[in-house]
Design an enzyme around this catalytic site. Structure first.
Site, PDB file in Angstrom:
ATOM      1  N   GLY A  48      43.044  81.176  28.908  1.00  0.00           N
ATOM      2  CA  GLY A  48      43.292  82.591  28.634  1.00  0.00           C
ATOM      3  C   GLY A  48      41.987  83.307  28.891  1.00  0.00           C
ATOM      4  O   GLY A  48      41.350  83.094  29.916  1.00  0.00           O
ATOM      5  N   GLU A  49      41.550  84.089  27.951  1.00  0.00           N
ATOM      6  CA  GLU A  49      40.277  84.792  28.094  1.00  0.00           C
ATOM      7  C   GLU A  49      39.432  84.421  26.867  1.00  0.00           C
ATOM      8  O   GLU A  49      39.799  84.744  25.736  1.00  0.00           O
ATOM      9  CB  GLU A  49      40.557  86.295  28.176  1.00  0.00           C
ATOM     10  CG  GLU A  49      39.411  87.104  28.694  1.00  0.00           C
ATOM     11  CD  GLU A  49      38.912  86.674  30.063  1.00  0.00           C
ATOM     12  OE1 GLU A  49      39.737  86.369  30.952  1.00  0.00           O
ATOM     13  OE2 GLU A  49      37.680  86.613  30.256  1.00  0.00           O
ATOM     14  N   SER A  50      38.321  83.731  27.127  1.00  0.00           N
ATOM     15  CA  SER A  50      37.535  83.207  26.003  1.00  0.00           C
ATOM     16  C   SER A  50      37.030  84.324  25.082  1.00  0.00           C
ATOM     17  O   SER A  50      36.980  84.157  23.859  1.00  0.00           O
ATOM     18  CB  SER A  50      36.368  82.377  26.527  1.00  0.00           C
ATOM     19  OG  SER A  50      35.608  83.116  27.448  1.00  0.00           O
ATOM     20  N   CYS A  80      40.266  75.248  30.319  1.00  0.00           N
ATOM     21  CA  CYS A  80      39.709  76.477  30.891  1.00  0.00           C
ATOM     22  C   CYS A  80      39.012  77.318  29.820  1.00  0.00           C
ATOM     23  O   CYS A  80      37.922  76.969  29.383  1.00  0.00           O
ATOM     24  CB  CYS A  80      40.798  77.225  31.650  1.00  0.00           C
ATOM     25  SG  CYS A  80      40.118  78.362  32.861  1.00  0.00           S
ATOM     26  N   ARG A 107      30.680  80.092  33.234  1.00  0.00           N
ATOM     27  CA  ARG A 107      31.925  80.848  33.156  1.00  0.00           C
ATOM     28  C   ARG A 107      32.248  81.530  34.491  1.00  0.00           C
ATOM     29  O   ARG A 107      31.328  81.912  35.207  1.00  0.00           O
ATOM     30  CB  ARG A 107      31.719  81.899  32.067  1.00  0.00           C
ATOM     31  CG  ARG A 107      32.926  82.576  31.655  1.00  0.00           C
ATOM     32  CD  ARG A 107      32.689  83.506  30.481  1.00  0.00           C
ATOM     33  NE  ARG A 107      33.891  84.276  30.338  1.00  0.00           N
ATOM     34  CZ  ARG A 107      33.926  85.549  30.030  1.00  0.00           C
ATOM     35  NH1 ARG A 107      32.806  86.208  29.801  1.00  0.00           N
ATOM     36  NH2 ARG A 107      35.075  86.167  29.937  1.00  0.00           N
ATOM     37  N   ILE A 134      41.978  78.835  37.664  1.00  0.00           N
ATOM     38  CA  ILE A 134      42.153  80.293  37.591  1.00  0.00           C
ATOM     39  C   ILE A 134      40.916  80.891  36.925  1.00  0.00           C
ATOM     40  O   ILE A 134      40.705  80.708  35.726  1.00  0.00           O
ATOM     41  CB  ILE A 134      43.412  80.671  36.781  1.00  0.00           C
ATOM     42  CG1 ILE A 134      44.652  80.021  37.407  1.00  0.00           C
ATOM     43  CG2 ILE A 134      43.580  82.192  36.718  1.00  0.00           C
ATOM     44  CD1 ILE A 134      45.906  80.158  36.569  1.00  0.00           C
ATOM     45  N   ARG A 135      40.111  81.548  37.718  1.00  0.00           N
ATOM     46  CA  ARG A 135      38.835  82.105  37.207  1.00  0.00           C
ATOM     47  C   ARG A 135      38.173  81.108  36.250  1.00  0.00           C
ATOM     48  O   ARG A 135      37.789  81.428  35.122  1.00  0.00           O
ATOM     49  CB  ARG A 135      39.074  83.466  36.536  1.00  0.00           C
ATOM     50  CG  ARG A 135      39.379  84.547  37.565  1.00  0.00           C
ATOM     51  CD  ARG A 135      39.745  85.897  36.993  1.00  0.00           C
ATOM     52  NE  ARG A 135      38.803  86.388  35.994  1.00  0.00           N
ATOM     53  CZ  ARG A 135      37.594  86.886  36.260  1.00  0.00           C
ATOM     54  NH1 ARG A 135      37.160  86.937  37.507  1.00  0.00           N
ATOM     55  NH2 ARG A 135      36.832  87.324  35.314  1.00  0.00           N
ATOM     56  N   HIS A 170      44.064  73.722  34.917  1.00  0.00           N
ATOM     57  CA  HIS A 170      45.238  73.927  34.051  1.00  0.00           C
ATOM     58  C   HIS A 170      46.313  72.890  34.341  1.00  0.00           C
ATOM     59  O   HIS A 170      47.229  73.176  35.122  1.00  0.00           O
ATOM     60  CB  HIS A 170      45.837  75.312  34.315  1.00  0.00           C
ATOM     61  CG  HIS A 170      45.008  76.449  33.849  1.00  0.00           C
ATOM     62  ND1 HIS A 170      45.138  77.010  32.597  1.00  0.00           N
ATOM     63  CD2 HIS A 170      44.038  77.139  34.467  1.00  0.00           C
ATOM     64  CE1 HIS A 170      44.281  78.008  32.470  1.00  0.00           C
ATOM     65  NE2 HIS A 170      43.597  78.108  33.582  1.00  0.00           N
ATOM     66  N   GLU A 172      48.702  72.225  32.540  1.00  0.00           N
ATOM     67  CA  GLU A 172      49.978  72.727  31.990  1.00  0.00           C
ATOM     68  C   GLU A 172      50.702  73.645  32.973  1.00  0.00           C
ATOM     69  O   GLU A 172      51.851  73.996  32.768  1.00  0.00           O
ATOM     70  CB  GLU A 172      49.729  73.446  30.648  1.00  0.00           C
ATOM     71  CG  GLU A 172      49.176  74.850  30.722  1.00  0.00           C
ATOM     72  CD  GLU A 172      47.679  74.924  31.080  1.00  0.00           C
ATOM     73  OE1 GLU A 172      47.080  73.884  31.400  1.00  0.00           O
ATOM     74  OE2 GLU A 172      47.141  76.036  31.043  1.00  0.00           O
TER      75      GLU A 172
HETATM   76  N1  GLN Z   1      37.776  83.336  32.991  1.00  0.00           N
HETATM   77  C1  GLN Z   1      38.276  83.026  31.688  1.00  0.00           C
HETATM   78  C2  GLN Z   1      37.191  83.105  30.626  1.00  0.00           C
HETATM   79  O1  GLN Z   1      36.072  83.278  30.934  1.00  0.00           O
HETATM   80  C3  GLN Z   1      38.912  81.660  31.639  1.00  0.00           C
HETATM   81  C4  GLN Z   1      40.099  81.625  32.572  1.00  0.00           C
HETATM   82  C5  GLN Z   1      41.215  80.742  32.154  1.00  0.00           C
HETATM   83  O2  GLN Z   1      41.304  80.280  31.020  1.00  0.00           O
HETATM   84  N2  GLN Z   1      42.142  80.563  33.052  1.00  0.00           N
HETATM   85  O3  GLN Z   1      37.470  83.004  29.492  1.00  0.00           O
END
Ligand code: GLN
Length: 195
Positions: A48-50, A80, A107, A134-135, A170, A172
């Site tokens: 997700g987004e940390s 991630c 990151r 993903i990113r 990922h 999942e």
């Molecule tokens: N770019 C996100 C972060 O810095 C991590 C991306 C992800 O969990 N798919 O938190």
């Protein structure tokens, strides 16, 4: 076997689907009382987004309970953003979240053009699996107790330290159950050593 999946944000439903395929029970942790209501044999911290997850964890007072189960040796799997939550530090971000695993993460490590990509790569001794990034972060540095389980383009992207498993990718988001099965095996073995 019951797995608590952190469900504040991000790809938690997908983790639960894979666990279902493997016939492992799971429940969602959206607030502290979900965490307290039932003990789990293992925990998953999804992608997700940390920054968002870190803020919510703080607001919901979930940092200490998570740190406590991790230090008790209960297995935890971070994907991630979950990897970033577990890392001791993040090279290009001053934030430290759970700070439990002796890895330094980088990151958003693949730049804009390679923001998202899929490759096949080797995971531990489990053969080649599909990996979706993903990113994503990668693991830039690690301590002596950390075992690197996957490398892609010369960068460490999966690792284990005692009861902690992390992947920058990922699993999942694929239909491959290998990494989750590996995590469930970690849980089975941790039960043997505790009993
Ligand atoms: N770019 C996100 C972060 O810095 C991590 C991306 C992800 O969990 N798919 O938190």
């Amino acid at each position: 076997m019951k797995i608590g999946v952190l469900a504040l944000q991000g790809a938690f439903a997908e983790h639960r689907k894979i666990l279902e395929l493997l016939e492992a029970e799971s429940f969602e942790i959206r607030q502290k009382r979900d965490f307290e209501a039932q003990p789990a044999d293992g925990y998953i911290l999804p992608g997700g987004e940390s920054t968002v997850m870190g803020k919510l964890l703080r607001e919901l007072d979930l940092f200490e309970p998570l740190q406590s189960v991790i230090s008790q040796g209960i297995p935890v799997f971070g994907t991630c953003a979950g990897l970033l939550l577990l890392a001791k530090s993040i090279e290009n971000d001053p934030s430290v979240y759970l700070g439990a695993m002796d890895i330094v993460a980088r990151r958003n490590a693949y730049g804009r053009q390679l923001g998202s990509f899929a490759v096949d790569g080797t995971f531990a001794d489990q053969g080649i699996i599909p990996m979706v990034f993903i990113r994503a972060p990668y693991i830039q540095d690690w301590g002596g107790q950390v075992e690197i389980l996957s490398q892609v383009n010369g960068k460490a992207v999966a690792a284990r330290q005692r009861n902690m498993l992390v992947t920058a990718f990922h699993p999942e988001l694929t239909n491959c159950t290998t990494v989750h099965q590996y995590f469930l095996n970690m849980i089975k073995r941790s039960r043997c050593t505790h009993e």
